[in-house]
Design an enzyme around this catalytic site. Structure first.
Site, PDB file in Angstrom:
ATOM      1  N   PRO A 266       0.847  -1.208   0.000  1.00 37.16           N
ATOM      2  CA  PRO A 266       0.000   0.000   0.000  1.00 37.16           C
ATOM      3  C   PRO A 266       0.878   1.251   0.000  1.00 37.16           C
ATOM      4  O   PRO A 266       1.750   1.383   0.843  1.00 37.16           O
ATOM      5  CB  PRO A 266      -0.784  -0.114   1.306  1.00 37.16           C
ATOM      6  CG  PRO A 266      -0.637  -1.531   1.740  1.00 37.16           C
ATOM      7  CD  PRO A 266       0.663  -2.016   1.195  1.00 37.16           C
ATOM      8  N   GLU A 267       0.664   2.100  -0.970  1.00 36.91           N
ATOM      9  CA  GLU A 267       1.412   3.354  -1.056  1.00 36.91           C
ATOM     10  C   GLU A 267       0.460   4.507  -0.763  1.00 36.91           C
ATOM     11  O   GLU A 267      -0.673   4.298  -0.379  1.00 36.91           O
ATOM     12  CB  GLU A 267       2.067   3.474  -2.437  1.00 36.91           C
ATOM     13  CG  GLU A 267       3.017   2.307  -2.711  1.00 36.91           C
ATOM     14  CD  GLU A 267       3.724   2.410  -4.048  1.00 36.91           C
ATOM     15  OE1 GLU A 267       3.921   3.531  -4.539  1.00 36.91           O
ATOM     16  OE2 GLU A 267       4.068   1.354  -4.607  1.00 36.91           O
TER      17      GLU A 267
ATOM     18  N   LYS B 130       3.101   7.044   4.460  1.00 30.78           N
ATOM     19  CA  LYS B 130       2.306   5.818   4.479  1.00 30.78           C
ATOM     20  C   LYS B 130       1.851   5.467   5.893  1.00 30.78           C
ATOM     21  O   LYS B 130       1.342   4.387   6.141  1.00 30.78           O
ATOM     22  CB  LYS B 130       3.138   4.675   3.880  1.00 30.78           C
ATOM     23  CG  LYS B 130       3.456   4.904   2.404  1.00 30.78           C
ATOM     24  CD  LYS B 130       4.198   3.738   1.792  1.00 30.78           C
ATOM     25  CE  LYS B 130       5.632   4.068   1.527  1.00 30.78           C
ATOM     26  NZ  LYS B 130       6.362   2.974   0.881  1.00 30.78           N
TER      27      LYS B 130
ATOM     28  N   ARG C  43      14.660  -4.909  -4.915  1.00 27.85           N
ATOM     29  CA  ARG C  43      13.249  -4.777  -5.325  1.00 27.85           C
ATOM     30  C   ARG C  43      13.159  -4.873  -6.840  1.00 27.85           C
ATOM     31  O   ARG C  43      14.076  -4.474  -7.559  1.00 27.85           O
ATOM     32  CB  ARG C  43      12.701  -3.403  -4.895  1.00 27.85           C
ATOM     33  CG  ARG C  43      12.937  -3.031  -3.448  1.00 27.85           C
ATOM     34  CD  ARG C  43      12.072  -3.810  -2.488  1.00 27.85           C
ATOM     35  NE  ARG C  43      10.649  -3.641  -2.731  1.00 27.85           N
ATOM     36  CZ  ARG C  43       9.908  -2.661  -2.222  1.00 27.85           C
ATOM     37  NH1 ARG C  43      10.471  -1.774  -1.445  1.00 27.85           N
ATOM     38  NH2 ARG C  43       8.624  -2.576  -2.492  1.00 27.85           N
TER      39      ARG C  43
END
Ligand SMILES: [Zn+2]
Length: 320
Positions: A2-3, A58, A247
């Protein structure tokens, strides 16, 4: 993960469902969360009212009416669900905040990496965050100043919440694709007008994200993220994937060429300068050592040979 847009959606959910309500009880359902809040802290939450909710990057802050702050962070894939307090818990329920209207806010998190903390009243919270990515007052010039200090690639820099708060792997990749900047371009190699494009791209990408859950909802159509092998939406070149700082990074090799850094000059100059400096230093050191043993001629030769090496290395790292 979730950003900013997803967390903002979660905040909207909390605003409509929880703001103004009193907490009846908080239940921690996972050992990782139980380690963060003591039973005494939990008990002391009963009766507190959720006065307002705030997003910082966030992070989600539930400000209680007595000044304490319940601080939630989804990390990899958390989310809120609302149930009736006596209803069976959803799968992966990690915590439940029972409210005074017999509903419960459930912290759902399959990876169990999300966190909930409680901060005492009257303490200024320093979350170590840079400007918020959605803040209209965050300028391209500020971003440029920050990037100018970073020799590393721009993509991991954008994930650093101290540089800008709220971006994660997905929207950083999307923003770079939109701005036609290689994720591998060194931060300090980007000319001001490139950073201006990047700032505008971040804005556009965040505006476009609806905050719907991208993982199980197709309403957010991503341009580059998770599209390895699929044609670029601009030029039809297959999107490539690389692993960068652990990533996945997705990019179009045509729209976001790695050479872009060199094209804009700074990187080339810096690399050359650094190479020269390093070469000089190494050469001097070696020369001194060698000089002790051999004649001055020999020292000069060695210095020349060594001087070439760092230059090559710099060239290689520019391509990488
Ligand atoms: Zn392309």
């Amino acid at each position: 993960m979730p950003e900013l847009p997803e967390v903002e959606a979660a905040l909207e959910f909390l605003r409509t469902r929880a703001r103004g309500r009193a907490i009846a009880r908080v239940r921690l359902l996972h050992p990782a969360l139980q380690r963060r809040l003591s039973p005494a802290q939990l008990q002391a939450l009963a009766g507190a009212r959720i006065a307002r909710v705030e997003r910082r990057g966030k992070h989600q802050l539930l400000h209680l009416d007595d000044g304490r702050v319940l601080h939630a962070h989804f990390r990899m894939n958390g989310d809120w669900a609302l149930t009736e307090t006596n209803a069976p818990l959803p799968r992966f329920a990690r915590a439940a905040i029972d409210l005074d209207d017999d509903t419960s806010l459930i912290f759902v998190d399959s990876r169990a990496l999300g966190t909930i903390d409680l901060h005492p009243a009257g303490v200024a919270l320093d979350l170590g965050l840079g400007p918020d990515a959605a803040d209209p007052e965050w300028t391209a010039s500020q971003l440029a100043d920050e990037l100018a200090r970073r020799r590393g690639p721009v993509k991991p820099a954008l994930l650093d919440q101290r540089l800008v708060a709220g971006l994660g792997n997905i929207y950083a990749a999307e923003s770079l694709w939109r701005a036609r900047i290689s994720p591998f371009a060194p931060g300090n190699a980007l000319a001001r007008e490139r950073v201006q494009s990047l700032r505008e791209a971040i804005d556009a990408v965040l505006r476009r994200a609806t905050g719907s859950r991208y993982t199980d909802d197709d309403t957010v159509t991503l341009d580059v993220y998770d599209r390895e092998g699929l044609p670029c939406r601009r030029c039809r070149t297959p999107i490539e994937r690389a692993v960068q700082a652990g990533r996945s990074t997705y990019f179009c090799p045509t729209c976001q060429p790695r050479e872009i850094a060199a094209k804009h000059g700074t990187a080339k100059k810096t690399a050359k300068k650094t190479a020269k400096k390093t070469a000089k230093k190494t050469a001097k050191k070696t020369a001194k050592k060698t000089a002790k043993k051999t004649a001055k001629k020999g020292a000069k030769k060695t210095a020349k040979t060594i001087a070439k090496k760092p230059a090559k290395r710099a060239a290689r790292s520019r391509r990488a």
